[in-house]
Design an enzyme around this catalytic site. Structure first.
Site, PDB file in Angstrom:
ATOM      1  N   HIS A   1       0.698  -1.122  -0.049  1.00  0.00           N
ATOM      2  CA  HIS A   1      -0.120   0.193  -0.108  1.00  0.00           C
ATOM      3  C   HIS A   1       0.970   1.047  -0.085  1.00  0.00           C
ATOM      4  CE1 HIS A   1      -3.879  -2.115   1.828  1.00  0.00           C
ATOM      5  NE2 HIS A   1      -3.236  -2.753   1.008  1.00  0.00           N
TER       6      HIS A   1
ATOM      7  N   GLU B   1       1.126   3.934   1.955  1.00  0.00           N
ATOM      8  CA  GLU B   1       1.586   4.400   3.082  1.00  0.00           C
ATOM      9  C   GLU B   1       2.938   3.188   3.485  1.00  0.00           C
ATOM     10  OE1 GLU B   1      -2.738   5.163   3.494  1.00  0.00           O
ATOM     11  OE2 GLU B   1      -1.684   3.770   2.455  1.00  0.00           O
TER      12      GLU B   1
ATOM     13  N   CYS C   1      -2.275  -0.361   7.311  1.00  0.00           N
ATOM     14  CA  CYS C   1      -1.468   0.688   7.210  1.00  0.00           C
ATOM     15  C   CYS C   1      -1.259   1.743   8.435  1.00  0.00           C
ATOM     16  CB  CYS C   1      -1.723   1.694   5.989  1.00  0.00           C
ATOM     17  SG  CYS C   1      -1.561   0.923   4.494  1.00  0.00           S
TER      18      CYS C   1
ATOM     19  N   CYS D   1      -5.780   2.320   5.957  1.00  0.00           N
ATOM     20  CA  CYS D   1      -6.505   1.179   6.230  1.00  0.00           C
ATOM     21  C   CYS D   1      -5.860   0.616   7.544  1.00  0.00           C
ATOM     22  CB  CYS D   1      -6.372   0.148   4.988  1.00  0.00           C
ATOM     23  SG  CYS D   1      -4.910  -0.727   5.126  1.00  0.00           S
TER      24      CYS D   1
END
Length: 158
Positions: free
Chosen positions: A55, A57, A88, A85
């Site tokens: 992801h 991040e 993350c 999320c």
């Protein structure tokens, strides 16, 4: 919010668009800033790397930590194009930045089929009630490594 926040958020948004239009993954981007300088960048790379943890991040955290030579992002701000999320958010808390700034909300993400509500629901359930069967095995043996860690005089706490 100030002009610098807007500048760095636009950088995160630009990464989200670039990654998506180049077929790297979903429409998510992030930058990490320390002392007014970008020290880490990331965009979603889940589908292009076959890595469900790639992801924006997490990619940005990895980049910043490598660039700074540290595993903690003290005095840093993470700018992300979308509210993090659960995975993350966990990684962000482990990295310990000073601040998080996000643009789109998790509800905005859910509206385009990136809905992580089920993960929040699963986390609230007891292990035995979760949708992925989970069993525990050899706890007593594994605890030996924890005892060794606790007694290790030269460990690096984090």
């Amino acid at each position: 919010m100030n002009e610098l926040d807007e500048f760095f958020m636009r950088e995160a948004i630009a990464l989200s668009v670039m990654g998506m239009t180049n077929g790297k993954g979903g429409p998510f981007g992030a930058v990490i800033v320390k002392n007014g300088q970008i020290v880490g960048k990331g965009h979603n790379q889940v589908t292009s790397t076959n890595d469900p943890t790639a992801h924006a991040e997490v990619v940005a955290i990895r980049d910043a930590c490598q660039n700074l030579g540290t595993f903690q992002l003290e005095n840093c701000t993470l700018y992300t194009s979308c509210e993090p999320c659960p995975m993350c958010l966990g990684a962000i808390y482990w990295a310990r930045p000073e601040r998080i700034v996000f643009a789109c909300t998790k509800d905005d993400a859910a509206n385009i089929q990136f809905d992580d509500a089920f993960i929040y629901q699963e986390m609230a359930l007891p292990v035995s009630g979760r949708s992925i069967k989970t069993d525990q095995c050899l706890r007593h043996e594994a605890l030996q490594a924890f005892v060794m860690w606790k007694e290790k005089s030269d460990r690096t706490n984090y």
